[in-house]
Design an enzyme around this catalytic site. Structure first.
Site, short mmCIF file in Angstrom:
data_model
loop_
_atom_site.label_atom_id
_atom_site.label_comp_id
_atom_site.label_asym_id
_atom_site.label_seq_id
_atom_site.Cartn_x
_atom_site.Cartn_y
_atom_site.Cartn_z
N LYS A 84 1.04 -1.33 -0.01
CA LYS A 84 -0.08 0.11 0.01
C LYS A 84 0.70 1.30 0.04
N CYS A 126 -11.98 3.37 17.12
CA CYS A 126 -10.63 2.89 16.89
C CYS A 126 -9.72 2.63 18.21
N MET A 127 -9.37 3.75 18.85
CA MET A 127 -8.41 3.81 19.79
C MET A 127 -9.00 4.05 21.34
N MET A 131 -7.98 -4.02 17.32
CA MET A 131 -9.40 -3.78 17.36
C MET A 131 -10.32 -4.88 17.81
N GLY A 157 -4.18 2.21 15.04
CA GLY A 157 -4.64 1.96 13.73
C GLY A 157 -4.12 2.91 12.56
N GLN A 158 -4.65 4.46 13.06
CA GLN A 158 -4.36 5.23 11.87
C GLN A 158 -2.65 5.94 11.98
N1 LIG Z 1 -17.36 -2.39 10.28
C1 LIG Z 1 -16.25 -1.93 10.86
N2 LIG Z 1 -16.37 -0.63 10.90
C2 LIG Z 1 -15.37 0.20 11.31
C3 LIG Z 1 -13.93 -0.55 11.64
C4 LIG Z 1 -14.21 -1.98 11.58
O1 LIG Z 1 -13.28 -2.55 12.21
N3 LIG Z 1 -15.37 -2.47 11.25
N4 LIG Z 1 -12.98 0.09 12.00
C5 LIG Z 1 -13.37 1.57 12.68
C6 LIG Z 1 -12.04 2.28 12.63
S1 LIG Z 1 -10.94 1.54 13.58
C7 LIG Z 1 -11.63 3.17 11.82
S2 LIG Z 1 -10.10 4.08 12.26
C8 LIG Z 1 -12.51 3.90 10.98
C9 LIG Z 1 -12.12 4.65 9.69
O2 LIG Z 1 -13.03 5.04 9.00
P1 LIG Z 1 -12.93 6.40 8.07
O3 LIG Z 1 -11.97 7.09 8.57
O4 LIG Z 1 -14.42 6.91 7.85
O5 LIG Z 1 -12.29 5.60 6.79
P2 LIG Z 1 -11.14 6.28 5.68
O6 LIG Z 1 -11.24 5.49 4.49
O7 LIG Z 1 -9.80 6.06 6.32
O8 LIG Z 1 -11.63 7.83 5.43
C10 LIG Z 1 -10.74 8.84 5.49
C11 LIG Z 1 -11.19 9.54 4.33
O9 LIG Z 1 -10.49 10.86 4.23
C12 LIG Z 1 -9.91 11.17 2.85
N5 LIG Z 1 -8.72 11.81 3.04
C13 LIG Z 1 -7.48 11.59 2.76
N6 LIG Z 1 -6.43 12.47 2.93
C14 LIG Z 1 -7.25 13.37 3.40
C15 LIG Z 1 -6.93 14.64 3.60
O10 LIG Z 1 -5.81 15.01 3.85
N7 LIG Z 1 -7.79 15.66 3.96
C16 LIG Z 1 -9.24 15.34 3.96
N8 LIG Z 1 -10.09 16.29 4.45
N9 LIG Z 1 -9.55 13.88 3.43
C17 LIG Z 1 -8.82 13.09 3.29
C18 LIG Z 1 -10.29 9.86 2.41
O11 LIG Z 1 -10.27 9.94 0.70
C19 LIG Z 1 -11.07 9.11 2.79
O12 LIG Z 1 -12.31 9.00 2.38
O13 LIG Z 1 -13.55 2.90 10.56
C20 LIG Z 1 -14.42 2.46 11.56
N10 LIG Z 1 -15.31 1.52 10.87
N1 LIG Z 2 -4.53 -2.85 5.36
C1 LIG Z 2 -5.03 -2.22 6.26
N2 LIG Z 2 -4.31 -1.92 7.08
C2 LIG Z 2 -4.85 -1.08 8.44
C3 LIG Z 2 -5.97 -0.51 8.01
C4 LIG Z 2 -6.70 -0.84 6.90
O1 LIG Z 2 -7.79 -0.49 6.77
N3 LIG Z 2 -6.05 -1.62 6.11
N4 LIG Z 2 -6.66 0.34 9.18
C5 LIG Z 2 -5.68 0.72 10.21
C6 LIG Z 2 -6.40 0.82 11.51
S1 LIG Z 2 -7.33 2.41 11.59
C7 LIG Z 2 -6.78 -0.19 12.38
S2 LIG Z 2 -7.75 0.37 13.80
C8 LIG Z 2 -6.12 -1.30 12.41
C9 LIG Z 2 -6.80 -2.34 12.69
O2 LIG Z 2 -6.36 -3.66 12.89
P1 LIG Z 2 -6.81 -4.93 13.54
O3 LIG Z 2 -7.28 -4.68 14.62
O4 LIG Z 2 -5.46 -5.81 13.57
O5 LIG Z 2 -7.51 -5.43 12.08
P2 LIG Z 2 -9.01 -5.72 12.29
O6 LIG Z 2 -9.28 -6.50 10.99
O7 LIG Z 2 -10.13 -4.98 12.23
O8 LIG Z 2 -9.23 -6.93 13.40
C10 LIG Z 2 -8.28 -7.72 14.04
C11 LIG Z 2 -9.04 -8.94 14.16
O9 LIG Z 2 -9.84 -8.94 15.42
C12 LIG Z 2 -10.53 -10.27 15.39
N5 LIG Z 2 -11.56 -10.24 16.19
C13 LIG Z 2 -13.01 -10.14 16.11
N6 LIG Z 2 -13.43 -10.29 17.27
C14 LIG Z 2 -12.63 -10.67 18.35
C15 LIG Z 2 -12.68 -10.83 19.63
O10 LIG Z 2 -13.72 -10.80 20.24
N7 LIG Z 2 -11.46 -11.02 20.37
C16 LIG Z 2 -10.42 -11.28 19.54
N8 LIG Z 2 -9.16 -11.10 20.65
N9 LIG Z 2 -10.22 -10.69 18.21
C17 LIG Z 2 -11.32 -10.49 17.59
C18 LIG Z 2 -10.89 -10.36 13.70
O11 LIG Z 2 -10.99 -11.96 13.67
C19 LIG Z 2 -9.58 -9.88 13.29
O12 LIG Z 2 -8.62 -10.79 12.56
O13 LIG Z 2 -5.48 -1.62 11.25
C20 LIG Z 2 -4.68 -0.56 10.59
N10 LIG Z 2 -4.02 -1.15 9.51
S1 SF4 Z 3 3.04 2.33 7.41
FE1 SF4 Z 3 1.70 0.54 7.43
S2 SF4 Z 3 0.81 0.83 5.30
FE2 SF4 Z 3 2.44 2.27 5.29
S3 SF4 Z 3 4.11 1.14 4.47
FE3 SF4 Z 3 4.24 0.88 6.36
S4 SF4 Z 3 3.25 -1.04 7.20
FE4 SF4 Z 3 2.46 -0.39 4.94
MO LIG Z 4 -8.84 2.53 13.35
#
Ligand SMILES: Nc1nc2c(c(=O)[nH]1)N[C@H]1C(S)=C(S)[C@@H](COP(=O)(O)OP(=O)(O)OC[C@H]3O[C@@H](n4cnc5c(=O)[nH]c(N)nc54)[C@H](O)[C@@H]3O)O[C@H]1N2
Ligand SMILES: Nc1nc2c(c(=O)[nH]1)N[C@H]1C(S)=C(S)[C@@H](COP(=O)(O)OP(=O)(O)OC[C@H]3O[C@@H](n4cnc5c(=O)[nH]c(N)nc54)[C@H](O)[C@@H]3O)O[C@H]1N2
Ligand code: SF4
Ligand SMILES: [Mo]
Length: 755
Positions: A83, A172-173, A341, A378-379
């Site tokens: 990525k 998220c956090m 998460m 995460g972010q």
């Molecule tokens: N079902 C489900 N839903 C989840 C989660 C999950 O595990 N399961 N995880 C949650 C978590 S941990 C997270 S962090 C959230 C993430 O959810 P979001 O924050 O809604 O997801 P992103 O796709 O990262 O959205 C970021 C947006 O910002 C835009 N963007 C990029 N750069 C910039 C910039 O510089 N300025 C501006 N203004 N915009 C920009 C991108 O195009 C994108 O549309 O989702 C949550 N939702």
């Molecule tokens: N490629 C990629 N990388 C990312 C992101 C992305 O969108 N894409 N987003 C970033 C962000 S904002 C975040 S928050 C992180 C998230 O990073 P992770 O939390 O590692 O990713 P997830 O896939 O949301 O969920 C992790 C695992 O939680 C497990 N899980 C579900 N329920 C439970 C439970 O009850 N207990 C336990 N122990 N595990 C459970 C699921 O099976 C899953 O494998 O990733 C970051 N990195």
């Molecule tokens: S910050 Fe995360 S997404 Fe970017 S190169 Fe490193 S591991 Fe890959």
């Molecule tokens: Mo997140």
């Protein structure tokens, strides 16, 4: 997995890729092959994506981003995952938003900046005049730059005088924050990436690092390769790519970790693996909200939490729980716990975080090389901008709280506003903020750098809220259409990543500067500039007098001074020279702090402190071991909704996919979200690979293609979150943790039927 994806992963940069297919050798890394685009200059920056925070250089030719290469002098040692490597492709994607849009006759049409901004300002002014400051709100992001988030926070809390400012780190956090604050008194991890290189035992709980933190995962794999005998335990219901490298994979019913974590502590106590001296010197004990228990109370509490009882509740094998505890607790071995998460996105997320910290506190395996609880962020800037910067509805910058009179007074002085300006009541946390839009209490919402129209739990409800008559929604976005921009009244084109300058703070308290590489595309402007413009139009220009992001940073150095986050020695010039700096870093010559609270490393611990560690975050200078019984998820399966629904990530895509869908290699690898299920469940439901299935909860339903995969846990289905056409959040639960207000994305009940 399709062949296509496998092929891709084999050529991918991350070790994750190879681990995913069962090979442990590290791949020839993509740090080296820079596209033959022949950049004219290379500008130091940071990856736009995950909280690993990989350093990189942006290659620029003719004013365009043409390549990236990993920074060999940063923690990622020059490596990037796919990525990160493909970031150049997103910059000039066809769906980049290049000019403002305004809704007219229910259609979004192009407008000038002047039209757009004067409309936004007039709507905000009118709403505030009529309904008071709390009639407006801001919803931000752990992906915005620190300087941007700070400007928004100051404008809303000190200018407009509302605390209705929150952000996606709440999704998220927030539970990690709650865990750190309740256990240690202050947010943010004490450990660092270097701990991975020293760990003998690593617990990965609810973290699929192989896909979500690939370069950190690569470091974990390297450690395992370098030190034979390193043990890795993965606690995840699914057999993820991360679990494939585990020496022990503990699978269990989602939502039951608390029983397991208590049972691990039970074994540690029963088998004499605790460090009594450490406990006596450094631990307090608590239940509910008060630290008024004793070591004896805690041991009595643990009596009931036998591995057998945990097995009954969770389905994890008691013998595996014992093995995990024995590895973790072995004297003289370094143990590291990492989680994401799977623990945070739960209605008992803070409690689950507390239980991770407990394991380290009772064994004294904390603050030593390789021994630490280390929550993975995460972010890319959840830590730096929103958590540290205090841009949640209950926080003020650098560990200060809205409810604390002294903290408000400090911030009022620093911000040069009259006493009593900052409201003493916390504002609305994310889910409540969107509910207030739904019921008309919040009339204007400014959304920046996040896509809640796709990422909110129970999203159907909040999509409706955003389009409610009388609601005015501003979205600052780099791309259009998104599932949020399509609902907006005004869409502002934001400069993206390499088009602007600012600071990101990643998992290990590491702050790094992203330097500007190219000019913003089209009419796009950096969010920092847009916010300063808005402030001026609302009559708060004096609060945001900044000309550059650098000016904002200079102010931040004074705001953090004297707090537990003190990074006032981290000048812009130092950031420019460095390849990331870890706070606390309170003076110009200080090298930064690898391990917080540790004597000889953390400058906030006096050099003559008699012990090796000082938990200075709490008034009693101790860390709290909490008595937290297991409690079930808010919604568990029943006869009508018999399966557990969980959602998450794949390596190729970033959240809602707006950016990664713009990379053809990633799009082709895994474009469409699928529902993964266990072969036995598929059989009962009468579905096979590639069939369509409808996944329905009490809140909403969506249809996905079926992927039958034996790594799934029976009784549970897993859906990817990146697809904008198939919304995984229609069924998810918006119930929140009562302490952190973080929603329970990871567990709810669904029924699945062949579509
Ligand atoms: N079902 C489900 N839903 C989840 C989660 C999950 O595990 N399961 N995880 C949650 C978590 S941990 C997270 S962090 C959230 C993430 O959810 P979001 O924050 O809604 O997801 P992103 O796709 O990262 O959205 C970021 C947006 O910002 C835009 N963007 C990029 N750069 C910039 C910039 O510089 N300025 C501006 N203004 N915009 C920009 C991108 O195009 C994108 O549309 O989702 C949550 N939702
Ligand atoms: N490629 C990629 N990388 C990312 C992101 C992305 O969108 N894409 N987003 C970033 C962000 S904002 C975040 S928050 C992180 C998230 O990073 P992770 O939390 O590692 O990713 P997830 O896939 O949301 O969920 C992790 C695992 O939680 C497990 N899980 C579900 N329920 C439970 C439970 O009850 N207990 C336990 N122990 N595990 C459970 C699921 O099976 C899953 O494998 O990733 C970051 N990195
Ligand atoms: S910050 Fe995360 S997404 Fe970017 S190169 Fe490193 S591991 Fe890959
Ligand atoms: Mo997140």
């Amino acid at each position: 997995m399709t062949m296509n994806r496998r092929e891709l992963m084999e050529t991918a940069a991350a070790a994750a890729a190879l681990a995913a297919i069962g090979k442990l050798e590290l791949p020839a890394h993509a740090a080296a092959p820079v596209p033959a685009a022949g950049a004219d200059k290379w500008v130091k920056s940071v990856c736009r994506y995950c909280g690993t925070g990989c350093g990189l250089f942006v290659g620029v030719k003719d004013g365009k981003v043409v390549a990236v290469k990993g920074d060999k002098d940063n923690h990622n040692k020059g490596f990037l995952c796919l990525k990160g490597f493909l970031l150049p492709e997103i910059m000039s994607a066809p769906d980049r938003l290049l000019h403002p849009l305004i809704r007219k006759n229910d259609k979004l049409v192009p407008a000038t900046w002047e039209e757009a901004m004067s409309l936004v300002a007039s709507k905000f002014k009118a709403a505030i005049e009529k309904g008071g400051p709390d009639a407006v709100g801001f919803y931000g992001s752990g992906q915005a730059l620190t300087e941007e988030t700070y400007c928004a926070n100051k404008l809303f809390k000190a200018g407009i005088r509302t605390n209705n400012i929150d952000g996606n780190p709440r999704l998220c956090m927030a539970s990690a924050v709650g865990g750190y604050v309740t256990t240690f008194g202050k947010d943010e991890p004490m450990g660092c990436y270097d701990d991975i290189d020293h760990a003998d035992v690593m617990l990965l709980v609810g973290s699929n690092a192989a896909e979500a933190h690939p370069i950190l995962f690569q470091r974990i794999v390297r450690r395992k390769e370098a030190a034979k005998g390193t043990k890795i335990v993965v606690l995840d219901p699914r057999k993820t790519p991360t679990a494939r490298i585990a020496d022990l994979h503990i699978s269990f019913t989602a939502g039951t970790d608390l029983a397991i974590l208590n049972a691990i502590a039970h074994v540690l106590v029963k088998e004499g693996m605790v460090d009594e001296e450490f406990v006596k010197a450094h631990a307090a004990f608590g239940e509910g909200a008060d630290a008024n228990k004793t070591w004896e109370d805690y041991k009595a509490f643990l009596e009931a939490w036998t591995p057998e009882k945990a097995e009954e509740i969770s389905g994890a094998k008691a013998a595996d729980i014992r093995t995990c505890a024995r590895w973790f607790g072995e004297k003289g071995k370094a143990s590291l716990t990492m989680w994401t998460m799977g623990l945070n996105q739960r209605t008992k997320g803070v409690w689950a975080n507390n239980l991770c910290h407990n394991l380290h506190l009772i064994t004294g395996k904390i603050g030593l090389p390789g021994s630490s609880p280390l929550s993975l962020t995460g972010q890319p800037n959840a830590c730096g901008g929103v958590r540290d910067g205090g841009a949640l509805s209950h926080l003020l910058p650098y560990g200060r709280l809205v409810v604390n009179e002294k903290h408000r007074a400090e911030m009022e002085k620093l911000w040069g506003v009259p006493e009593g300006t900052i409201q003493p009541k916390p504002g609305l946390a994310t889910v409540d903020l969107f509910r207030a839009v739904e019921d008309g209490k919040v009339k204007c919402l400014y959304i920046m750098c996040t896509n809640p129209g796709q990422s909110m739990p129970n999203v159907g409800r909040y999509r409706k809220a955003l389009r409610r008559e009388g609601a005015f929604v501003v979205v600052s976005e780099a791309f259009h259409p998104t599932r949020t921009s399509e609902l907006a009244d005004v869409v502002l084109p934001a400069a993206l990543w390499a088009e602007k300058e600012g600071v990101y703070g990643c998992t290990e308290r590491r702050y790094q500067l992203l330097e500007q590489s190219v000019k913003p595309s089209g009419e796009a402007r950096p969010d920092f500039e847009i916010l300063c413009d808005l402030a001026a139009r609302l009559g708060h220009g004096k609060l945001l007098p900044f000309k550059t992001a650098s000016d904002v940073w200079a102010e931040l150095l004074t705001v953090c001074k004297g707090t537990a986050y003190d990074f006032s020695g981290m000048t812009r010039d130092r950031l420019k020279e460095s390849h990331g700096l870890l706070w606390p870093l309170p003076t110009a010559g200080h090298p930064g702090t690898k391990r917080r609270y540790v004597k000889g490393d953390d400058p906030l611990v006096p050099a003559d402190h008699p012990q090796r560690i000082l938990f200075y975050g709490r008034p009693d200078r101790k860390a709290v071991v909490w008595l937290r019984p297991h409690q079930p998820a808010a919604e568990v399966p029943d006869a009508e909704y018999p399966l557990i629904y969980t959602t998450g990530r794949v390596i190729e895509h970033w959240h809602t996919g707006t950016m990664t869908r713009n990379c053809k290699e990633l799009r082709h690898a895994n474009a469409e979200a699928v529902v993964e299920m266990h072969p036995d469940d598929a059989k009962v439901l009468g579905v096979k690979n590639g069939d369509l299935a409808k996944v329905a909860s009490r809140r909403g339903a969506e249809t996905f293609k079926v992927r039958v995969i034996d790594g799934s846990r029976k009784g549970m289905v897993f859906v990817h979150m990146h697809d904008d056409k198939r919304l995984c959040n229609l069924p998810t639960n918006d119930a929140v943790d009562p302490i952190s207000k973080q929603p329970e994305f990871k567990v709810c009940a669904v029924k699945v039927t062949k579509a």
